[in-house]
Design an enzyme around this catalytic site. Structure first.
Site, short mmCIF file in Angstrom:
data_model
loop_
_atom_site.label_atom_id
_atom_site.label_comp_id
_atom_site.label_asym_id
_atom_site.label_seq_id
_atom_site.Cartn_x
_atom_site.Cartn_y
_atom_site.Cartn_z
N LYS A 38 0.85 -1.20 0.00
CA LYS A 38 0.00 0.00 0.00
C LYS A 38 0.88 1.25 0.00
O LYS A 38 0.62 2.21 -0.75
CB LYS A 38 -0.86 -0.03 1.26
N GLU A 149 -12.74 12.36 14.40
CA GLU A 149 -13.07 12.76 13.02
C GLU A 149 -14.56 12.54 12.78
O GLU A 149 -15.16 11.64 13.37
CB GLU A 149 -12.21 11.99 12.02
N PHE A 247 -30.33 13.42 7.09
CA PHE A 247 -30.45 12.16 7.84
C PHE A 247 -31.91 11.83 8.14
O PHE A 247 -32.25 11.34 9.22
CB PHE A 247 -29.61 12.22 9.13
N GLY A 255 -25.80 1.45 7.79
CA GLY A 255 -24.63 0.59 7.94
C GLY A 255 -23.36 1.38 7.76
O GLY A 255 -23.31 2.57 8.09
N CYS A 258 -18.88 2.98 10.51
CA CYS A 258 -18.92 3.70 11.79
C CYS A 258 -20.17 3.45 12.63
O CYS A 258 -20.08 3.05 13.78
CB CYS A 258 -18.80 5.20 11.56
N LYS A 318 -23.68 2.73 0.93
CA LYS A 318 -24.39 3.93 0.45
C LYS A 318 -23.78 4.27 -0.90
O LYS A 318 -22.72 3.72 -1.26
CB LYS A 318 -24.24 5.10 1.44
#
Ligand code: UDX
Length: 429
Positions: A38, A149, A247, A255, A258, A318
């Site tokens: 990575k 965050e 929201f 889902g 977080c 999403k």
């Protein structure tokens, strides 16, 4: 000089966004990861995360000489004034956050940290973790700060550069101010507090968002039963500034990386101090029920699911991401497969094979011979599909739109029967 020397440990969503954005603000950033492959890819500007603007920022930072990638946390921190820990804190046994990555990095960097540097916990960690990290570091000269965050996947860069607020917590006010100063250019409201409170903000905020969504999904269920339309109901609610329009979209359940993890962790945190957080437990239960409700609705529309071919539109948790972590789409697919449905799935960003279904790379192919289409992720391109072509490919005519995302007229014209969430079904002509 404004630019500070910063190390970021962990180059996942949060770490890479933090590193690249801090570099774009003029800081000198060294990002570390344990994954050598990575690091090698990032070093040449190859970003594997689907996140608008992130790859450009990484390239820009590399070009400006302000962003470096190295293997191993201990190789990143030697020169740092501030070290951000952006490590995974997955759901461990019983739902509590697993802190092993944070703890092992704290131990690995202990002797490498320069005198007087500040260590920042950015990962979502239980209350008290800053204190625990400080204890593991055993360095009187190093302050630990919590700076949660609030990035959403799919808009992480924008959220970082235009935050609603910045939360910085530490038991050392000077250290908190040093960290807050790194973001000064953003001009965002900054709230300084003690470490435990900052750690709590993240859980309190994410559980509130999850509660809002479970509430909306429960209201949607009621709307169906009393003949109301949830879209009108939420619009009417959302104009109240205390509630707000965001929201409020019902769906197949919430889902992602977080909300599921943080709701479970909050319940465990409460339990650890003898409190039963039944409000959040109900939020989680309602979410599972919502997933099951999608299956029940489909069964009501097409009959027994065993041996029935169903096209699944959308797999990501999403739209705008290729992330499958705790995706409600996968949870619903699993429940459908459990009832014996034959699933053929299409997602614009996912083509790898998945257990329990066939994944194809064309939405019309997915619809071939299907008794029903179930839309689970609100990808914009689903709205503009050639629905007459979908209808021609299908063996049945049911479309279950769990996001209320599709244009009812387009489906009606195609001769399809549209079932949404929280509203009456629209019969085919
Ligand atoms: C979330 C929080 O928003 C962010 O502040 C936190 O730091 C990390 O968790 P993210 O997981 O990227 O961000 O996704 P988000 O956009 O919040 O969506 C979470 C889930 O809720 C998704 O499954 C989404 O589809 C669902 N959702 C969201 C709805 O069903 N309806 C909505 O109106 C909004």
């Amino acid at each position: 000089m404004f630019g500070r020397r910063i190390a970021v440990v962990g180059t996942g969503y949060v770490g890479l966004t933090t590193g690249a954005c801090l570099a774009s603000l003029g800081h000198h950033v060294v990002c570390a990861d344990v994954d050598a492959l990575k690091v090698a890819r990032l070093d040449v500007g190859q970003v594997d995360i689907l996140e608008p603007g992130l790859a450009d920022l990484v390239l820009e930072g590399r070009k400006a000489g302000r962003l470096e990638f190295v293997v191993g946390a201990e190789n990143a921190v030697g020169d740092a004034e501030v070290v951000f820990l952006c490590l995974p804190t997955p759901m461990g046994a019983g739902g509590a956050a697993d802190l092993s990555a944070v703890e092992s990095v704290a131990e690995a960097v202990r002797d490498q940290l320069p005198y007087g540097c500040v260590v920042v916990c950015k990962s979502t960690v239980p209350v008290g973790t800053s204190t625990r990290v400080a204890a593991l570091l055993r360095r009187e000269d190093v302050a630990v700060v919590s700076n949660p965050e609030f990035l959403r996947e799919g808009s992480a860069v924008r959220d970082f550069l235009h935050p609603d607020r910045i939360v910085v917590g530490s038991d050392s006010p000077q250290a908190a101010e040093r960290v807050a100063a790194l973001f000064a250019k953003l001009g965002a409201p900054t709230v300084l507090m003690d470490a435990a409170s900052a750690e709590m903000v993240k859980y309190a905020a994410n559980c509130f968002l999850a509660m809002k969504l479970s509430y909306v999904n429960a209201v949607a269920e009621l709307c169906e039963l009393v003949g109301a339309d949830v879209t009108s109901v939420t619009e009417g609610m959302g104009h109240d500034r205390r509630i707000g329009q965001s929201f409020l979209q019902p769906g197949p359940g919430w889902g992602g990386s977080c909300l599921p993890k943080d709701t479970h962790a909050m319940v465990r945190i409460a339990e650890s101090v003898g409190v039963d957080l039944d409000l959040v437990r109900a939020t989680i239960d309602t979410n599972h029920r919502q997933q099951q409700r999608v299956v029940d609705k489909l069964r009501d529309a097409v009959g027994p699911l065993a041996g029935t071919r169903v096209a699944v539109y959308g797999l990501a948790f999403k739209a705008g991401t290729n992330d499958l972590r705790d995706s409600p789409a996968l949870a619903v697919a699993e429940l459908l497969a459990f009832e014996g449905a034959e699933l053929v799935a299409y997602d614009p960003e996912i083509s790898r094979p998945l257990v329990g279904m066939t994944v194809v790379d064309d939405p019309y192919e997915a619809a071939r011979g299907a008794a029903a289409v179930v839309l689970l992720t609100e990808w914009p391109q689903f709205r503009t599909l050639d629905w007459a072509r979908v209808a021609a490919a299908m063996s049945g005519s049911v479309v279950l739109d769990t996001r209320n995302h599709l244009d009812p007229d387009a489906l009606r014209r195609a001769g399809l029967a549209l079932h949404g969430v929280g509203r009456r079904a629209i019969a085919k002509i």
